[in-house]
Motif scaffolding. Structure first.
Motif, PDB file in Angstrom:
ATOM      1  N   GLU A  25     -15.341  34.925 -23.004  1.00  0.00           N
ATOM      2  CA  GLU A  25     -15.996  35.950 -22.196  1.00  0.00           C
ATOM      3  C   GLU A  25     -17.292  35.398 -21.598  1.00  0.00           C
ATOM      4  O   GLU A  25     -17.597  35.638 -20.419  1.00  0.00           O
ATOM      5  CB  GLU A  25     -16.285  37.185 -23.050  1.00  0.00           C
ATOM      6  N   ILE A  26     -18.054  34.665 -22.387  1.00  0.00           N
ATOM      7  CA  ILE A  26     -19.295  34.059 -21.885  1.00  0.00           C
ATOM      8  C   ILE A  26     -18.984  33.104 -20.736  1.00  0.00           C
ATOM      9  O   ILE A  26     -19.657  33.120 -19.701  1.00  0.00           O
ATOM     10  CB  ILE A  26     -20.046  33.312 -23.012  1.00  0.00           C
ATOM     11  N   ALA A  27     -17.949  32.284 -20.888  1.00  0.00           N
ATOM     12  CA  ALA A  27     -17.578  31.340 -19.830  1.00  0.00           C
ATOM     13  C   ALA A  27     -17.195  32.096 -18.556  1.00  0.00           C
ATOM     14  O   ALA A  27     -17.645  31.745 -17.461  1.00  0.00           O
ATOM     15  CB  ALA A  27     -16.434  30.449 -20.293  1.00  0.00           C
ATOM     16  N   ARG A  29     -18.086  35.186 -17.684  1.00  0.00           N
ATOM     17  CA  ARG A  29     -19.295  35.827 -17.159  1.00  0.00           C
ATOM     18  C   ARG A  29     -20.154  34.813 -16.395  1.00  0.00           C
ATOM     19  O   ARG A  29     -20.714  35.116 -15.345  1.00  0.00           O
ATOM     20  CB  ARG A  29     -20.127  36.427 -18.293  1.00  0.00           C
ATOM     21  N   THR A  30     -20.251  33.607 -16.920  1.00  0.00           N
ATOM     22  CA  THR A  30     -21.050  32.562 -16.279  1.00  0.00           C
ATOM     23  C   THR A  30     -20.479  32.207 -14.912  1.00  0.00           C
ATOM     24  O   THR A  30     -21.220  32.096 -13.932  1.00  0.00           O
ATOM     25  CB  THR A  30     -21.124  31.309 -17.175  1.00  0.00           C
ATOM     26  N   VAL A  31     -19.154  32.042 -14.831  1.00  0.00           N
ATOM     27  CA  VAL A  31     -18.511  31.714 -13.555  1.00  0.00           C
ATOM     28  C   VAL A  31     -18.774  32.828 -12.538  1.00  0.00           C
ATOM     29  O   VAL A  31     -19.161  32.574 -11.394  1.00  0.00           O
ATOM     30  CB  VAL A  31     -16.989  31.490 -13.746  1.00  0.00           C
ATOM     31  N   VAL A  32     -18.596  34.069 -12.945  1.00  0.00           N
ATOM     32  CA  VAL A  32     -18.792  35.209 -12.043  1.00  0.00           C
ATOM     33  C   VAL A  32     -20.249  35.292 -11.597  1.00  0.00           C
ATOM     34  O   VAL A  32     -20.540  35.442 -10.400  1.00  0.00           O
ATOM     35  CB  VAL A  32     -18.336  36.528 -12.719  1.00  0.00           C
ATOM     36  N   MET A  33     -21.184  35.188 -12.519  1.00  0.00           N
ATOM     37  CA  MET A  33     -22.607  35.304 -12.171  1.00  0.00           C
ATOM     38  C   MET A  33     -23.073  34.129 -11.309  1.00  0.00           C
ATOM     39  O   MET A  33     -23.892  34.302 -10.412  1.00  0.00           O
ATOM     40  CB  MET A  33     -23.472  35.419 -13.433  1.00  0.00           C
ATOM     41  N   TYR A  34     -22.551  32.935 -11.556  1.00  0.00           N
ATOM     42  CA  TYR A  34     -22.893  31.769 -10.747  1.00  0.00           C
ATOM     43  C   TYR A  34     -22.457  32.014  -9.296  1.00  0.00           C
ATOM     44  O   TYR A  34     -23.248  31.853  -8.361  1.00  0.00           O
ATOM     45  CB  TYR A  34     -22.213  30.523 -11.312  1.00  0.00           C
ATOM     46  N   GLY A  35     -21.191  32.422  -9.125  1.00  0.00           N
ATOM     47  CA  GLY A  35     -20.682  32.680  -7.776  1.00  0.00           C
ATOM     48  C   GLY A  35     -21.427  33.803  -7.089  1.00  0.00           C
ATOM     49  O   GLY A  35     -21.781  33.710  -5.902  1.00  0.00           O
ATOM     50  N   LEU A  78     -27.845  29.897 -30.240  1.00  0.00           N
ATOM     51  CA  LEU A  78     -28.048  28.651 -29.492  1.00  0.00           C
ATOM     52  C   LEU A  78     -26.743  28.172 -28.868  1.00  0.00           C
ATOM     53  O   LEU A  78     -26.736  27.685 -27.738  1.00  0.00           O
ATOM     54  CB  LEU A  78     -28.624  27.577 -30.408  1.00  0.00           C
ATOM     55  N   ALA A  79     -25.641  28.319 -29.602  1.00  0.00           N
ATOM     56  CA  ALA A  79     -24.341  27.871 -29.089  1.00  0.00           C
ATOM     57  C   ALA A  79     -23.984  28.623 -27.805  1.00  0.00           C
ATOM     58  O   ALA A  79     -23.424  28.036 -26.868  1.00  0.00           O
ATOM     59  CB  ALA A  79     -23.256  28.067 -30.143  1.00  0.00           C
ATOM     60  N   GLN A  80     -24.315  29.894 -27.743  1.00  0.00           N
ATOM     61  CA  GLN A  80     -24.021  30.682 -26.545  1.00  0.00           C
ATOM     62  C   GLN A  80     -24.854  30.192 -25.357  1.00  0.00           C
ATOM     63  O   GLN A  80     -24.341  30.060 -24.236  1.00  0.00           O
ATOM     64  CB  GLN A  80     -24.271  32.159 -26.821  1.00  0.00           C
ATOM     65  N   GLY A  81     -26.120  29.916 -25.591  1.00  0.00           N
ATOM     66  CA  GLY A  81     -26.970  29.384 -24.526  1.00  0.00           C
ATOM     67  C   GLY A  81     -26.505  28.015 -24.068  1.00  0.00           C
ATOM     68  O   GLY A  81     -26.477  27.723 -22.867  1.00  0.00           O
ATOM     69  N   ILE A  82     -26.127  27.174 -25.024  1.00  0.00           N
ATOM     70  CA  ILE A  82     -25.628  25.833 -24.689  1.00  0.00           C
ATOM     71  C   ILE A  82     -24.350  25.937 -23.869  1.00  0.00           C
ATOM     72  O   ILE A  82     -24.160  25.208 -22.890  1.00  0.00           O
ATOM     73  CB  ILE A  82     -25.430  24.997 -25.971  1.00  0.00           C
ATOM     74  N   LEU A  83     -23.469  26.859 -24.238  1.00  0.00           N
ATOM     75  CA  LEU A  83     -22.226  27.055 -23.484  1.00  0.00           C
ATOM     76  C   LEU A  83     -22.526  27.480 -22.051  1.00  0.00           C
ATOM     77  O   LEU A  83     -21.939  26.945 -21.100  1.00  0.00           O
ATOM     78  CB  LEU A  83     -21.329  28.093 -24.166  1.00  0.00           C
ATOM     79  N   VAL A  84     -23.434  28.403 -21.880  1.00  0.00           N
ATOM     80  CA  VAL A  84     -23.769  28.872 -20.529  1.00  0.00           C
ATOM     81  C   VAL A  84     -24.363  27.732 -19.704  1.00  0.00           C
ATOM     82  O   VAL A  84     -23.951  27.513 -18.556  1.00  0.00           O
ATOM     83  CB  VAL A  84     -24.727  30.084 -20.578  1.00  0.00           C
TER      84      VAL A  84
END
Length: 191
Positions: A25-27, A29-35, A78-84
């Motif tokens: 879900e984080i991945a 969300r990151t793709v959507v927010m980046y675009g 931290l893992a979530q921030g690193i993933l983003v």
């Protein structure tokens, strides 16, 4: 509280955020927010973000936000921030590869130069797009040392917010419209 449990909380956040599905879900969300951020940055226009292009602006915003959240919010591991951050860098590199391969993608993301002056005349229809006002154009011309638009053969507002000015040779320059503000014009000789 036990050190091992506390370390797991720091790395992965609260217990309900430790599932694999949450990281997917984080991945997403990151793709959507980046675009979406890239899209909005292009809508703001060339002058709205200063000296860097929209592509770099999105990178700075996304990485800054992703790095800051795990620092301040205990529920964000931290893992979530690193993933983003990793996802943003991967998206940035992938977008960069697309830009290198296809000019149309570059034009869509970075924008194209906008001609705003031709033969000493301001192209007002180009300014109406919300990218640049006449007042801002005149300020940029003054920064280039232009006292009158008649000095300029053509000028382009660049995607990075700067103005490229191509001047007539001195003998071909003719007064058209002063760039000096009306309230200051009386203190300066035009030519």
């Amino acid at each position: 509280m036990e050190w091992g449990t506390e370390l797991i909380r720091v790395l992965f956040g609260e217990e309900d955020t430790q599932s694999t599905l949450f990281y997917l879900e984080i991945a997403l969300r990151t793709v959507v927010m980046y675009g979406y951020t890239l899209f909005l940055t292009r809508m703001v226009g060339q002058g709205g973000i200063g000296q860097i292009g929209p592509f770099e602006f999105v990178l700075v915003i996304a990485v800054g936000s992703a790095a800051g959240d795990p620092m301040f919010y205990p529920e964000v591991g931290l893992a979530q921030g690193i993933l983003v951050i990793t996802m943003v860098i991967i998206l940035h590199r992938a977008t960069g590869a697309l830009v290198q391969r296809w000019r149309s993608v570059e034009d869509m993301i970075e924008g194209r130069p906008l001609q705003v002056l031709e033969k000493g005349r301001v192209l007002k229809d180009r300014l109406g797009s919300g990218t640049l006002t006449e007042r801002e154009l005149f300020a940029l011309l003054r920064l280039e040392g232009v006292r009158d638009t008649g000095e300029v053969e053509c000028a382009f507002f660049e995607p990075n917010g700067r103005l490229s000015v191509f001047r007539y040779p001195k003998e071909e320059q003719k007064p058209v419209r002063p760039t000096i503000p009306d309230d200051a014009a009386t203190r300066f000789s035009h030519r």
